[in-house]
Design a protein around this motif. Sequence first.
Motif, PDB file in Angstrom:
ATOM      1  N   ASP A 190      48.443  55.256  65.657  1.00 35.95           N
ATOM      2  CA  ASP A 190      48.379  55.239  64.199  1.00 35.95           C
ATOM      3  C   ASP A 190      49.636  54.615  63.620  1.00 35.95           C
ATOM      4  OD1 ASP A 190      47.567  55.709  61.575  1.00 35.95           O
ATOM      5  OD2 ASP A 190      48.165  57.822  61.583  1.00 35.95           O
ATOM      6  N   SER A 194      47.864  50.988  64.080  1.00 33.81           N
ATOM      7  CA  SER A 194      46.783  50.774  63.108  1.00 33.81           C
ATOM      8  C   SER A 194      47.135  49.690  62.097  1.00 33.81           C
ATOM      9  CB  SER A 194      46.465  52.085  62.387  1.00 33.81           C
ATOM     10  OG  SER A 194      47.587  52.565  61.666  1.00 33.81           O
ATOM     11  N   MET A 267      50.591  52.998  59.002  1.00 38.40           N
ATOM     12  CA  MET A 267      49.778  54.194  59.257  1.00 38.40           C
ATOM     13  C   MET A 267      48.500  54.148  58.420  1.00 38.40           C
ATOM     14  SD  MET A 267      52.752  57.148  59.339  1.00 38.40           S
ATOM     15  CE  MET A 267      51.620  58.454  59.784  1.00 38.40           C
ATOM     16  N   LEU A 269      45.142  55.475  59.594  1.00 39.00           N
ATOM     17  CA  LEU A 269      43.977  56.139  60.177  1.00 39.00           C
ATOM     18  C   LEU A 269      43.694  57.550  59.679  1.00 39.00           C
ATOM     19  CD1 LEU A 269      44.375  55.161  63.959  1.00 39.00           C
ATOM     20  CD2 LEU A 269      43.201  53.910  62.135  1.00 39.00           C
ATOM     21  N   TRP A 270      44.677  58.306  59.248  1.00 36.70           N
ATOM     22  CA  TRP A 270      44.518  59.763  59.154  1.00 36.70           C
ATOM     23  C   TRP A 270      44.587  60.239  57.702  1.00 36.70           C
ATOM     24  CZ3 TRP A 270      43.658  63.353  63.069  1.00 36.70           C
ATOM     25  CH2 TRP A 270      43.804  64.698  62.725  1.00 36.70           C
ATOM     26  N   GLU A 350      47.585  55.495  54.810  1.00 38.88           N
ATOM     27  CA  GLU A 350      46.506  56.473  54.886  1.00 38.88           C
ATOM     28  C   GLU A 350      46.689  57.598  53.866  1.00 38.88           C
ATOM     29  OE1 GLU A 350      47.264  57.528  58.918  1.00 38.88           O
ATOM     30  OE2 GLU A 350      48.903  58.891  58.421  1.00 38.88           O
ATOM     31  N   ASN A 362      50.040  64.831  58.356  1.00 41.05           N
ATOM     32  CA  ASN A 362      49.535  64.182  59.565  1.00 41.05           C
ATOM     33  C   ASN A 362      50.204  64.818  60.781  1.00 41.05           C
ATOM     34  OD1 ASN A 362      48.964  62.504  61.768  1.00 41.05           O
ATOM     35  ND2 ASN A 362      48.931  60.649  60.535  1.00 41.05           N
ATOM     36  N   ASP A 370      50.127  61.118  69.112  1.00 41.86           N
ATOM     37  CA  ASP A 370      49.683  59.893  68.430  1.00 41.86           C
ATOM     38  C   ASP A 370      49.088  58.960  69.482  1.00 41.86           C
ATOM     39  OD1 ASP A 370      49.160  57.795  66.761  1.00 41.86           O
ATOM     40  OD2 ASP A 370      51.223  57.466  66.114  1.00 41.86           O
ATOM     41  N   TYR A 375      41.825  59.928  67.616  1.00 41.66           N
ATOM     42  CA  TYR A 375      41.169  59.474  66.386  1.00 41.66           C
ATOM     43  C   TYR A 375      39.701  59.172  66.643  1.00 41.66           C
ATOM     44  CZ  TYR A 375      46.090  59.079  65.402  1.00 41.66           C
ATOM     45  OH  TYR A 375      47.432  59.366  65.283  1.00 41.66           O
ATOM     46  N   ASP A 379      38.090  57.834  61.454  1.00 45.29           N
ATOM     47  CA  ASP A 379      39.501  57.490  61.249  1.00 45.29           C
ATOM     48  C   ASP A 379      39.712  55.979  61.335  1.00 45.29           C
ATOM     49  OD1 ASP A 379      40.249  60.243  61.112  1.00 45.29           O
ATOM     50  OD2 ASP A 379      40.213  60.337  63.291  1.00 45.29           O
TER      51      ASP A 379
END
Length: 403
Positions: A190, A194, A267, A269-270, A350, A362, A370, A375, A379
Amino acid sequence: MDAIWTCRLAIVAAIVGQSASSPAQNAPTDPVKVLVGRLDLDAYKATIKGLTQFGDRREGTARNRAAVDWIEAQLKSYGCTNTERVKYVYDPPPQPPRQAVTASRGAAIASGEFIRGVGGSRLRGMTLPVVPNSDPDAQTDPALRARNAELPTAGLREEVYCTKVGATRPDEMYIVGAHMDGRGFGEAADDDGSGTALVMQLARVFSSPGVITDRSIRFALWNNEETGLQGSQAYVAQRAPLQGKEDPPGSGRYPEPRWIAMIQHDMMLWDHGMPRLDGAVSAEQRPEADINIEFQSTTKFADAAITLAFFFRDANEKYATDYPASVGPHMTNTDSSPFMDVVPAISLRENERGMQIGAGWNPHYHQPTDLYSSYSDKDFRLGLNAAQTTLAAIAQLAGVSVK
């Protein structure tokens, strides 16, 4: 006319021009929609997975250097062959004592309590401590622990970028960036695999045959973000004085086109919501997850950055498939910061960096967990929607056509 007004007018003129002449309204096929359709969830995931083969890609290590080489090779394979590297020297400070992070209960901010977060934000609701893991033994996977075993050494650092040269305005450029280094002894999937994968996928789409842009676009993958933004700072120090200079004169070649704006991705994804009182966080992406577009309200380019941020939000409204976007004024702690007093700059994330990531929302942030396997497709799809947002906005601002 001073630099602030020049950049502000460039942003506004590009946005007004695109709004007044929407490709969707004036062409049988909207080229922006065509390009957004070329983004693919599986390709995005595969790029993140490819980055995780280098562990956490910590700066100053062989795994970081191998990742830079891999990124450059991937960019060239996409057709973004105009690659270059920024080189600089970084001397890391003494390593702190090892510190593994243990689970803890959340703390509630009382009604009316005023607690500042980073970037000028205000913390609200439930918070958890934000302590990066510095203990390699906290990684339970022995193969990954071995891959991440080397610690940074002082010396030369490198970061790579590639450039899509504009057809009619090669002397003007948008910078689209992410940082490729990580920390925490995980896979940095992430943070910031990401964001790096997002920028690489945009480079692939814009470099595909038949895609033409009026203005130039640079796709930059910064190093040393996790140690204090030294990679992006080196780029600004070395390249800012070269802006807009034709070299050699009369050649039509601009090694450093004049910057119009900088867009950072960090970041993606979350967005699972606020932690509960026991410190647990929902295992599922929340249905109302969104992409956070941030500018910094204290910078001298704030007005142009606000305009740019809302243009990105509008691009999300028109072209993103699943998740919406919101705009906030507390951009901080990412590679857009060295640019923000030189040119309008925004970042996509995110969550809000100060109020949410800075409050421990997160659980994988700078942790051994991580990992790519942490994910789900929900995500990864949030990151894909951020890619759709940036691609749609930059395609309009840079003046794209597809033949």
